[in-house]
Design a protein around this motif. Structure first.
Motif, PDB file in Angstrom:
ATOM      1  N   ALA A   9       0.846  -1.201   0.000  1.00  0.00           N
ATOM      2  CA  ALA A   9       0.000   0.000   0.000  1.00  0.00           C
ATOM      3  C   ALA A   9       0.876   1.243   0.000  1.00  0.00           C
ATOM      4  O   ALA A   9       1.848   1.328   0.748  1.00  0.00           O
ATOM      5  CB  ALA A   9      -0.925  -0.016   1.217  1.00  0.00           C
ATOM      6  N   ARG A  10       0.524   2.230  -0.836  1.00  0.00           N
ATOM      7  CA  ARG A  10       1.303   3.461  -0.970  1.00  0.00           C
ATOM      8  C   ARG A  10       0.414   4.665  -0.692  1.00  0.00           C
ATOM      9  O   ARG A  10      -0.800   4.630  -0.923  1.00  0.00           O
ATOM     10  CB  ARG A  10       1.889   3.604  -2.371  1.00  0.00           C
ATOM     11  N   CYS A  11       1.046   5.723  -0.210  1.00  0.00           N
ATOM     12  CA  CYS A  11       0.341   6.978   0.042  1.00  0.00           C
ATOM     13  C   CYS A  11       0.446   7.847  -1.200  1.00  0.00           C
ATOM     14  O   CYS A  11       1.550   8.174  -1.643  1.00  0.00           O
ATOM     15  CB  CYS A  11       0.942   7.678   1.256  1.00  0.00           C
ATOM     16  N   GLU A  12      -0.708   8.235  -1.778  1.00  0.00           N
ATOM     17  CA  GLU A  12      -0.735   9.046  -2.979  1.00  0.00           C
ATOM     18  C   GLU A  12      -1.712  10.209  -2.787  1.00  0.00           C
ATOM     19  O   GLU A  12      -2.713  10.081  -2.073  1.00  0.00           O
ATOM     20  CB  GLU A  12      -1.159   8.211  -4.201  1.00  0.00           C
ATOM     21  N   ASN A  13      -1.400  11.321  -3.464  1.00  0.00           N
ATOM     22  CA  ASN A  13      -2.282  12.491  -3.407  1.00  0.00           C
ATOM     23  C   ASN A  13      -2.091  13.291  -4.691  1.00  0.00           C
ATOM     24  O   ASN A  13      -1.027  13.857  -4.934  1.00  0.00           O
ATOM     25  CB  ASN A  13      -1.956  13.351  -2.188  1.00  0.00           C
ATOM     26  N   THR A  14      -3.119  13.303  -5.509  1.00  0.00           N
ATOM     27  CA  THR A  14      -3.033  14.017  -6.790  1.00  0.00           C
ATOM     28  C   THR A  14      -3.231  15.517  -6.618  1.00  0.00           C
ATOM     29  O   THR A  14      -2.761  16.299  -7.442  1.00  0.00           O
ATOM     30  CB  THR A  14      -4.090  13.464  -7.759  1.00  0.00           C
ATOM     31  N   GLY A  17      -3.116  19.290  -0.399  1.00  0.00           N
ATOM     32  CA  GLY A  17      -3.690  20.450   0.272  1.00  0.00           C
ATOM     33  C   GLY A  17      -5.173  20.641   0.010  1.00  0.00           C
ATOM     34  O   GLY A  17      -5.869  21.249   0.823  1.00  0.00           O
ATOM     35  N   LYS A  18      -5.676  20.148  -1.115  1.00  0.00           N
ATOM     36  CA  LYS A  18      -7.094  20.304  -1.436  1.00  0.00           C
ATOM     37  C   LYS A  18      -7.917  19.123  -0.943  1.00  0.00           C
ATOM     38  O   LYS A  18      -9.056  19.291  -0.489  1.00  0.00           O
ATOM     39  CB  LYS A  18      -7.271  20.476  -2.936  1.00  0.00           C
ATOM     40  N   THR A  19      -7.363  17.925  -1.082  1.00  0.00           N
ATOM     41  CA  THR A  19      -8.079  16.717  -0.651  1.00  0.00           C
ATOM     42  C   THR A  19      -7.143  15.877   0.216  1.00  0.00           C
ATOM     43  O   THR A  19      -5.910  15.996   0.110  1.00  0.00           O
ATOM     44  CB  THR A  19      -8.538  15.882  -1.863  1.00  0.00           C
ATOM     45  N   PRO A  20      -7.691  15.021   1.074  1.00  0.00           N
ATOM     46  CA  PRO A  20      -6.831  14.141   1.879  1.00  0.00           C
ATOM     47  C   PRO A  20      -6.087  13.155   0.984  1.00  0.00           C
ATOM     48  O   PRO A  20      -6.530  12.839  -0.121  1.00  0.00           O
ATOM     49  CB  PRO A  20      -7.825  13.426   2.813  1.00  0.00           C
ATOM     50  N   PRO A  21      -4.948  12.634   1.424  1.00  0.00           N
ATOM     51  CA  PRO A  21      -4.215  11.642   0.630  1.00  0.00           C
ATOM     52  C   PRO A  21      -4.938  10.305   0.633  1.00  0.00           C
ATOM     53  O   PRO A  21      -5.776  10.014   1.489  1.00  0.00           O
ATOM     54  CB  PRO A  21      -2.862  11.556   1.345  1.00  0.00           C
ATOM     55  N   PHE A  22      -4.597   9.458  -0.349  1.00  0.00           N
ATOM     56  CA  PHE A  22      -5.161   8.121  -0.473  1.00  0.00           C
ATOM     57  C   PHE A  22      -4.111   7.099  -0.059  1.00  0.00           C
ATOM     58  O   PHE A  22      -2.917   7.276  -0.323  1.00  0.00           O
ATOM     59  CB  PHE A  22      -5.598   7.837  -1.916  1.00  0.00           C
ATOM     60  N   TRP A  36       0.764   8.306   5.248  1.00  0.00           N
ATOM     61  CA  TRP A  36      -0.644   8.682   5.111  1.00  0.00           C
ATOM     62  C   TRP A  36      -1.101   9.516   6.317  1.00  0.00           C
ATOM     63  O   TRP A  36      -1.846  10.485   6.166  1.00  0.00           O
ATOM     64  CB  TRP A  36      -1.497   7.424   4.973  1.00  0.00           C
ATOM     65  N   GLU A  37      -0.630   9.155   7.517  1.00  0.00           N
ATOM     66  CA  GLU A  37      -1.000   9.909   8.721  1.00  0.00           C
ATOM     67  C   GLU A  37      -0.482  11.349   8.647  1.00  0.00           C
ATOM     68  O   GLU A  37      -1.198  12.298   8.974  1.00  0.00           O
ATOM     69  CB  GLU A  37      -0.436   9.205   9.955  1.00  0.00           C
ATOM     70  N   LEU A  38       0.770  11.527   8.191  1.00  0.00           N
ATOM     71  CA  LEU A  38       1.318  12.874   8.071  1.00  0.00           C
ATOM     72  C   LEU A  38       0.561  13.695   7.033  1.00  0.00           C
ATOM     73  O   LEU A  38       0.300  14.893   7.223  1.00  0.00           O
ATOM     74  CB  LEU A  38       2.802  12.799   7.695  1.00  0.00           C
ATOM     75  N   GLY A  39       0.185  13.046   5.906  1.00  0.00           N
ATOM     76  CA  GLY A  39      -0.586  13.762   4.891  1.00  0.00           C
ATOM     77  C   GLY A  39      -1.952  14.194   5.395  1.00  0.00           C
ATOM     78  O   GLY A  39      -2.413  15.309   5.099  1.00  0.00           O
ATOM     79  N   CYS A  40      -2.606  13.339   6.188  1.00  0.00           N
ATOM     80  CA  CYS A  40      -3.916  13.704   6.747  1.00  0.00           C
ATOM     81  C   CYS A  40      -3.789  14.855   7.745  1.00  0.00           C
ATOM     82  O   CYS A  40      -4.615  15.787   7.757  1.00  0.00           O
ATOM     83  CB  CYS A  40      -4.547  12.489   7.416  1.00  0.00           C
ATOM     84  N   GLU A  41      -2.761  14.802   8.598  1.00  0.00           N
ATOM     85  CA  GLU A  41      -2.589  15.886   9.572  1.00  0.00           C
ATOM     86  C   GLU A  41      -2.293  17.215   8.870  1.00  0.00           C
ATOM     87  O   GLU A  41      -2.763  18.279   9.316  1.00  0.00           O
ATOM     88  CB  GLU A  41      -1.455  15.522  10.532  1.00  0.00           C
ATOM     89  N   ASN A  42      -1.549  17.167   7.789  1.00  0.00           N
ATOM     90  CA  ASN A  42      -1.296  18.391   7.027  1.00  0.00           C
ATOM     91  C   ASN A  42      -2.588  18.926   6.405  1.00  0.00           C
ATOM     92  O   ASN A  42      -2.832  20.144   6.384  1.00  0.00           O
ATOM     93  CB  ASN A  42      -0.260  18.102   5.937  1.00  0.00           C
ATOM     94  N   LYS A  57     -13.735  12.536   7.586  1.00  0.00           N
ATOM     95  CA  LYS A  57     -13.231  13.172   6.379  1.00  0.00           C
ATOM     96  C   LYS A  57     -12.275  12.251   5.603  1.00  0.00           C
ATOM     97  O   LYS A  57     -12.224  12.292   4.371  1.00  0.00           O
ATOM     98  CB  LYS A  57     -12.510  14.476   6.739  1.00  0.00           C
ATOM     99  N   VAL A  58     -11.491  11.435   6.324  1.00  0.00           N
ATOM    100  CA  VAL A  58     -10.416  10.675   5.660  1.00  0.00           C
ATOM    101  C   VAL A  58     -10.664   9.180   5.654  1.00  0.00           C
ATOM    102  O   VAL A  58      -9.904   8.440   5.025  1.00  0.00           O
ATOM    103  CB  VAL A  58      -9.066  10.969   6.350  1.00  0.00           C
TER     104      VAL A  58
END
Length: 557
Positions: A9-14, A17-22, A36-42, A57-58
């Motif tokens: 499993a990989r953390c991705e975000n297209t 800042g606009k949407t939570p990471p996947f 993924w946790e760091l991306g959500c907190e950001n 939300k996530v």
């Protein structure tokens, strides 16, 4: 993308800042979950998301179908948690139970090796970040102790001579050690470049009138004419020195204690000078010894050139029966083998396996027993050409054994400070030791053995395999007296009695935690997370492991 990468499993975000990471579908790892946790907190910080709706939300951005099923079954409970509590739930349910211990073990077993110090320190700190909030997280003092004890040996020597070890602040200490390591790398690069240069070669032509040395009385000395081709050949064939031009010497031109001969009285070397020097040499004294019986003589048997002997046994070289000469001149009858306690790794092991291997400088092969291969789970390879070997001792015809398979392995010292280069070990059924490290292992790792001192030292690092740094020889066992045994027994009984009293006090203090009977089964939770409903629960499933011919199909129904 390979299939091996697609399973993680990989953390991705297209749209950062606009949407939570996947978190994509696949096996969840601590590294991927942390990203993924760091991306959500950001995302929460940028969008000012309230704490009570952060999980909602996530939670839909975990794309693995199994995780989504788990969320569907526990949706109300999970969305009511804070984000930190939700991450604890995810780690507890979807990561292995020993994931924190595995990361700590990986971190504590790492060494600097040939890496730059600051890059290695960043790797260790990255692993420690994954353990934040758990009991396995290391403090800065523990991190500093690990980095100090596993840094490069050359950096350790430089570090002990400076004041960097007295720095209190961790970041300031890291910066000073980084500067020391950069100096070490710079010096090593300069030394390597100097060694690669073509060495200085003095000119063969010598000015016979030049005065470049002095005699013991202070007079100027002139060198003799240059050696001719015939003179050089005579000196080579008769252990001569190219400087003092004397025959049958035990030194060379580089370590010659003498000076050049005088040019005034110099005569060209001839074959007659060689014969005269041979006559002047001290004649050896012949020792009269009793002839050995025919049964004790070394028997030489002609063997096919393709057959190699693993060991050779020769008769004793002591005078007579070994009692005619003094004890100081008699070699020991036997010497203990060089055995090295090392660690071996393999696919079948979670932690390295401790093995006592045999170091043999007389074997031209590295051999391994089949039982050790089964424990490690190493992959076997086929030799292009089988090796025919035989033992040195045999009765009648020599038995020849064909060895055709090998494995690749690397040895690690018990203190994890030395790792050998990978070598190929030939599989030898019925080997007398789990692993025999022969000349290929010694030469490939640049190891030098001193049999008198019983040392095996690496030329690259100076590490002694037989006597690792910090090792202390175990003292000889001492038999305790009767009074000492009674005292020890009394102390053990006193400690056991004290533990029994503490056990009773704890059970009384926490009586609600020690019920007289186990709770009833009707009080156990009955939540069902997953359920497989068969089409026909009463149907008997009949399977066969091979295709059934058409004429027998009716009998199988």
């Amino acid at each position: 993308m390979s299939s091996a990468q697609s399973l993680i499993a990989r953390c991705e975000n297209t749209t950062p800042g606009k949407t939570p990471p996947f978190l994509t579908a696949g096996d969840i790892t601590p590294e991927g979950l942390h990203s993924w946790e760091l991306g959500c907190e950001n995302y929460f910080w940028l969008k000012s998301v309230a704490e009570d709706v952060q999980v909602a939300k996530v939670v839909g951005h975990l794309l693995d179908p199994h995780v989504q099923d788990w969320i569907s079954n526990n949706g109300d409970r999970l969305t009511a948690l804070t984000f930190a509590e939700f991450m604890d739930e995810v780690r507890t349910y979807w990561l292995p139970s020993d994931w924190a211990e595995a990361i700590q073990q990986k971190m504590l077993s790492s060494t600097q090796g040939n890496k730059a110090f600051h890059l290695w320190a960043v790797e260790v700190e990255s692993l420690n970040v994954l353990l934040r909030g758990s009991e396995f997280h290391l403090t800065e003092d523990h991190l500093r102790f690990h980095l100090e004890s596993h840094m490069h040996p050359d950096l350790t020597a430089e570090y002990r001579l400076t004041a960097a070890r007295h720095k209190k602040r961790f970041r300031a200490w890291l910066n000073l050690v980084r500067l020391l390591d950069e100096k070490r790398i710079h010096d090593a690069t300069k030394l390597d470049a100097a060694l690669r240069k073509k060495p200085f070669q003095p000119s063969c032509s010598v000015n016979t009138t030049a005065s470049n040395s002095k005699a013991p009385d202070g007079r100027a000395r002139t060198r003799p004419p240059a050696l001719t081709v015939e003179e050089r050949q005579l000196l080579r064939d008769n252990s001569g020195c190219f400087k003092c031009r004397c025959l049958f010497q035990n030194h060379t031109m580089h370590n010659c204690p003498n000076d050049f001969p005088e040019a005034k009285n110099y005569k060209v070397l001839t074959a007659a000078d060689v014969e005269a020097a041979k006559k002047k040499r001290t004649k050896p004294v012949a020792a009269v010894i009793e002839e050995e019986p025919a049964a004790k003589r070394a028997r030489i048997t002609e063997v096919d050139d393709d057959t190699d002997a693993i060991a050779v046994v020769m008769p004793s070289a002591a005078l007579g029966d070994g009692t005619d000469s003094g004890e100081e001149y008699v070699a020991p009858l036997s010497v203990p083998h060089l055995r090295w306690s090392c660690l071996l790794e393999g696919p079948n092991l979670t932690f390295p396996l401790s093995v006592k291997v045999l170091i043999d400088s007389g074997s031209h092969l590295v051999l391994i027993d089949e039982s050790l291969i089964a424990k490690l789970g190493l992959r076997r390879h086929q030799l292009h050409k089988s090796l025919n070997v035989s033992v040195a001792l045999s009765s009648g015809d020599r038995e020849v054994m064909s060895l055709g398979n090998y494995v690749t392995l690397s040895c690690l010292s018990s203190d994890s400070r030395f790792r050998s280069r990978s070598v190929r070990a030939i599989i030898a059924p019925g080997l007398c030791t789990p692993l025999l490290l022969g000349l290929p292992f010694l030469s490939h790792n640049k190891l030098v053995i001193d049999h008198a001192l019983r040392t095996c030292i690496s030329k690259d690092t100076g590490y002694d395999l037989m006597n690792p740094p910090g090792s202390v020889c175990s003292p000889s066992p001492v038999t305790p007296s009767v009074q000492a045994v009674k005292k020890i027994k009394g102390d053990v009984l006193a400690v056991a009695e004290e533990l029994t009293k503490r056990d009773a006090r704890l059970k009384v203090e926490f009586a609600d935690r020690f019920p007289a009977d186990i709770p009833p089964t009707d009080a156990l939770p009955d939540d069902v997370l997953f359920r497989v409903q068969p089409k026909d629960a009463n149907r008997v499933i009949q399977l066969r492991s091979y295709d059934c011919p058409k004429k027998y199909r009716e009998a199988w129904k």
